[in-house]
Scaffold this active site. Structure first.
Site, PDB file in Angstrom:
ATOM      1  N   SER A 249       0.818  -1.206   0.000  1.00  0.00           N
ATOM      2  CA  SER A 249       0.000   0.000   0.000  1.00  0.00           C
ATOM      3  C   SER A 249       0.844   1.244   0.000  1.00  0.00           C
ATOM      4  O   SER A 249       1.948   1.281   0.544  1.00  0.00           O
ATOM      5  CB  SER A 249      -0.936   0.002   1.205  1.00  0.00           C
ATOM      6  OG  SER A 249      -0.372   0.771   2.234  1.00  0.00           O
ATOM      7  N   LYS A 250       0.311   2.264  -0.661  1.00  0.00           N
ATOM      8  CA  LYS A 250       1.116   3.471  -0.754  1.00  0.00           C
ATOM      9  C   LYS A 250       1.227   4.150   0.597  1.00  0.00           C
ATOM     10  O   LYS A 250       2.173   4.851   0.879  1.00  0.00           O
ATOM     11  CB  LYS A 250       0.643   4.399  -1.851  1.00  0.00           C
ATOM     12  CG  LYS A 250      -0.758   4.880  -1.842  1.00  0.00           C
ATOM     13  CD  LYS A 250      -0.878   5.836  -3.034  1.00  0.00           C
ATOM     14  CE  LYS A 250      -2.279   6.349  -3.261  1.00  0.00           C
ATOM     15  NZ  LYS A 250      -2.339   7.204  -4.438  1.00  0.00           N
ATOM     16  N   ARG A 251       0.252   3.892   1.456  1.00  0.00           N
ATOM     17  CA  ARG A 251       0.325   4.552   2.769  1.00  0.00           C
ATOM     18  C   ARG A 251       1.483   4.023   3.607  1.00  0.00           C
ATOM     19  O   ARG A 251       2.033   4.753   4.410  1.00  0.00           O
ATOM     20  CB  ARG A 251      -0.981   4.398   3.521  1.00  0.00           C
ATOM     21  CG  ARG A 251      -2.017   5.231   2.816  1.00  0.00           C
ATOM     22  CD  ARG A 251      -3.174   5.619   3.645  1.00  0.00           C
ATOM     23  NE  ARG A 251      -4.121   6.256   2.738  1.00  0.00           N
ATOM     24  CZ  ARG A 251      -5.341   6.561   3.012  1.00  0.00           C
ATOM     25  NH1 ARG A 251      -5.806   6.309   4.213  1.00  0.00           N
ATOM     26  NH2 ARG A 251      -6.115   7.134   2.136  1.00  0.00           N
ATOM     27  N   ASN A 252       1.832   2.744   3.443  1.00  0.00           N
ATOM     28  CA  ASN A 252       2.993   2.319   4.232  1.00  0.00           C
ATOM     29  C   ASN A 252       4.288   2.342   3.416  1.00  0.00           C
ATOM     30  O   ASN A 252       5.238   1.613   3.677  1.00  0.00           O
ATOM     31  CB  ASN A 252       2.764   1.007   4.989  1.00  0.00           C
ATOM     32  CG  ASN A 252       2.403  -0.141   4.077  1.00  0.00           C
ATOM     33  OD1 ASN A 252       2.934  -0.217   2.976  1.00  0.00           O
ATOM     34  ND2 ASN A 252       1.505  -1.003   4.507  1.00  0.00           N
ATOM     35  N   GLY A 253       4.264   3.212   2.414  1.00  0.00           N
ATOM     36  CA  GLY A 253       5.517   3.524   1.730  1.00  0.00           C
ATOM     37  C   GLY A 253       6.081   2.431   0.830  1.00  0.00           C
ATOM     38  O   GLY A 253       7.283   2.378   0.606  1.00  0.00           O
TER      39      GLY A 253
END
Ligand code: GLU
Length: 483
Positions: A249-253
Site C-alpha cells: 500500500s502506498k500509505r505504508n511507503g
C-alpha cells in the site's frame, strides 16, 4: 456498445505506486485492445492530501511508460477540464438535483453529534437525523450561515446486486450502505460523488479500479439510477500484496515506479512485471514486450485472487531485459550508475560494460559486483584451494611468479584481454597444467574473491598493468606466509 472509454483517475497524493500504475496499464491495454479511448482524470477533491508536484509526476510516468492518454488535463479533450478541482461548480448543481428528487439531503449535524453516534465495528453510521428537516427549515439554516454537507439518501432495506466482470455478481445488504457525504462543508464534492458525476459526464462506460471499491459500488449505482444514467461496466482488480498478510500500500511507503527506477530496474521490465500482477495471458508467457501485452491482454485473464509483489521475480525479468540490450543501450543505462559509484573515472567504461552486461539483474548491482576493482586487500589464502580446478596453496605459490613473468612481457597496446588470456593458457601448456590450474590462482590473486564478474585476463585488462602487478606481488607475499 458505443466506443469503449476507460479512465485512470489517480489522486495526486504522492508517488505513483504499483497498484495505481497497474490500474492505468490495464485500463490502457483494455481500451486499446478494443479501439477505445483511455482518459486521464486527476481526482484532487481531497485538498488536505494534495502533494505538490504529484500531478506532474503522474503525467511524466504515464508518458515514460507509454501509457499515452487520449484525453487528459495536459492534452485536453472534448470533456475538459480533466481536473476535478477545476470542475468544482458542476457537482453542487447535481447534488441539488438529487435533493430535489429525494435521493439526497442537507445535513447540519455537528462533529460532536456525529461522534456521539453508536459505533459498530469501529465505524459510526449516520442515523439520517437531518433527513426529516423540512425544506423551510433547511433554507432558514442555510441562510443563517450554518455549515452543512449534502448526504446521499440510501435505502435501508433489501439488498443491491450488480455485475463485475472479474468478480461476478456482487450483492451488498442495503443496511450496510452509509448515507455518504456527497458535498463536503467546504463545498467540494467527495470522491464518492465526483467519480460518478465525472464518469458520466466524460462518457466513461468502463470503470476499472482496485478491489477496495467493490463494496462501495452499489452506492455509486444508486447515484446512476437516481439520475437515470446508464451504469458503466465494472472491472475490479485483485489486491497486490506485499506478502500473504499485508497489502502493498502506498500509505505504508511501498514501492512506487520512481523507487523501482532508482533501484536500477528498467521501465520495460517494470511494466511487464506489473502486467503479471493479477493477469496472465492464455499461453502463460511471462516475458512480454509492450506490443505483446497490447495484443495478448484480455479481461478474461484477470485473476480474482490476490497477487504477491515478488521483487525476486521482478529482478529476474529485469535481468532478461538487460541481457537482450545491445551494447549502446546497455551503456546508456549503465553510465549513470558507473558515474555515481566508486568506479567513476577510474576505468574504461566500455570494458566495464562488457564485463558486467550479462551478469546483473539490476543496474544497482554494478557497484557491488565491480567493487573488487577498487577494493583489494587481505584475504583468506584458502581460496586457492579448489578441488574442481585441482589447485592448492602449494601449487598456486608456484604459479603466481610465473603469471607475473608472463604478464611482464606485455605492455601498452599488447596489454589486452586476448593477449593476457593467451599468456595464461601458454603458461599452462608449457608447464603441463590444466588451464584452471593457472586461471584460478591468477584470478584469486587479482581479486581475493571466490567469484567475480570475469576471469583473470578480463580483470587484468581493466586494472591495467601497474595495478595488476601490484596485486600479484601482494598475493605472492600473502601466499609466502600461508601454510
Ligand atoms: N481517485 C481514486 C484513487 O486514487 C480513483 C478510484 C477510481 O478509479 O474510481 O484511488
Amino acid at each position: 456498445m458505443s466506443q469503449l472509454r476507460t479512465r485512470f483517475a489517480p489522486s495526486p497524493t504522492g508517488y505513483l505506486h504499483i497498484g495505481g500504475l497497474r490500474t492505468a496499464l490495464y485500463s490502457y491495454l483494455y481500451a486499446k485492445k478494443n479501439n477505445g479511448k483511455f482518459i486521464l482524470r486527476i481526482e484532487d477533491t481531497d485538498q488536505g492530501r494534495y502533494v505538490e508536484g504529484a500531478v506532474e509526476l503522474i503525467y511524466r510516468t504515464l508518458r515514460e511508460t507509454g501509457l499515452t492518454y487520449d484525453e487528459g488535463p495536459d492534452v485536453g479533450g472534448p470533456y475538459a477540464p480533466y481536473i476535478q478541482s477545476e470542475r468544482k461548480n458542476e457537482y453542487l448543481k447535481y447534488a441539488k438535483q438529487l435533493v430535489e428528487s429525494g435521493h439526497a439531503y442537507y445535513c447540519f449535524c455537528t462533529e460532536e453529534r456525529l461522534n456521539s453516534l453508536p459505533s459498530v465495528n469501529g465505524a459510526r453510521k449516520y442515523d439520517k437525523h437531518c433527513l426529516s428537516l423540512s425544506k423551510e427549515e433547511v433554507e432558514k439554516r442555510i441562510a443563517a450561515g450554518e455549515k452543512y454537507v449534502i448526504r446521499q439518501n440510501m435505502p435501508t432495506e433489501g439488498s443491491s446486486t450488480y455485475h463485475d466482470v472479474v468478480y461476478g455478481d456482487i450483492t451488498v445488504d442495503n443496511s450496510e450502505l452509509e448515507d455518504q457525504i456527497l458535498i463536503k462543508s467546504d463545498g467540494m464534492p467527495t470522491y464518492n460523488f465526483a467519480n460518478v458525476i465525472d464518469d458520466h459526464l466524460m462518457n466513461i462506460n468502463c470503470v476499472m479500479r482496485g478491489i477496495e471499491y467493490l463494496s462501495s459500488t452499489p452506492k455509486y449505482n444508486y447515484l446512476y439510477d437516481a439520475f437515470g444514467w446508464e451504469r458503466p461496466m465494472y472491472i475490479h482488480m485483485p489486491p497486490i500484496m506485499k506478502d500473504a498478510q499485508h497489502k502493498l500500500s502506498k500509505r505504508n511507503g511501498d514501492a512506487s515506479y520512481e523507487d523501482l527506477i532508482s533501484k536500477g530496474f528498467v521501465k520495460e521490465a517494470i511494466i511487464n512485471y506489473i502486467a503479471l500482477l493479477g493477469w496472465s495471458p492464455k499461453d502463460d508467457t511471462e516475458k512480454m514486450s509492450f506490443e505483446e501485452l497490447q495484443s495478448k491482454f484480455s479481461v478474461e485473464g484477470i485473476n480474482k485472487s490476490p497477487s504477491i509483489f515478488d521483487p525476486v521475480k521482478l529482478a529476474w525479468l529485469n535481468g532478461l531485459y538487460i541481457k537482450e540490450m545491445d551494447e549502446d543501450t546497455f551503456r546508456k543505462y549503465a553510465q549513470p550508475w558507473i558515474e555515481k559509484s566508486k568506479l567513476n573515472g577510474k576505468f574504461d567504461t566500455a570494458k566495464l560494460c562488457a564485463l558486467i552486461h550479462s551478469r546483473i539483474e539490476t543496474f544497482a548491482e554494478i557497484e557491488q559486483k565491480l567493487d573488487f576493482l577498487v577494493t583489494f586487500g587481505d584475504y583468506d589464502t584458502e581460496l586457492y584451494v579448489n578441488k574442481k580446478q585441482k589447485t592448492t596453496v602449494e601449487q598456486s605459490r608456484e604459479v603466481l611468479p610465473l603469471v607475473k613473468q608472463a604478464f611482464e612481457k606485455l605492455d601498452g597496446d599488447s596489454w589486452n584481454n586476448q593477449n593476457l588470456y593467451n599468456a595464461l593458457l601458454q603458461l599452462a601448456m608449457d608447464k603441463g597444467w590444466k588451464n584452471g590450474q593457472v586461471l584460478w590462482p591468477a584470478r584469486i590473486a587479482l581479486t581475493g574473491l571466490q567469484s567475480t564478474a570475469g576471469g583473470a585476463s578480463d580483470i587484468a585488462d581493466i586494472l591495467g598493468k601497474k595495478e595488476t602487478m601490484r596485486r600479484i606481488d601482494y598475493s605472492i607475499k600473502l601466499l609466502s606466509k600461508a601454510k
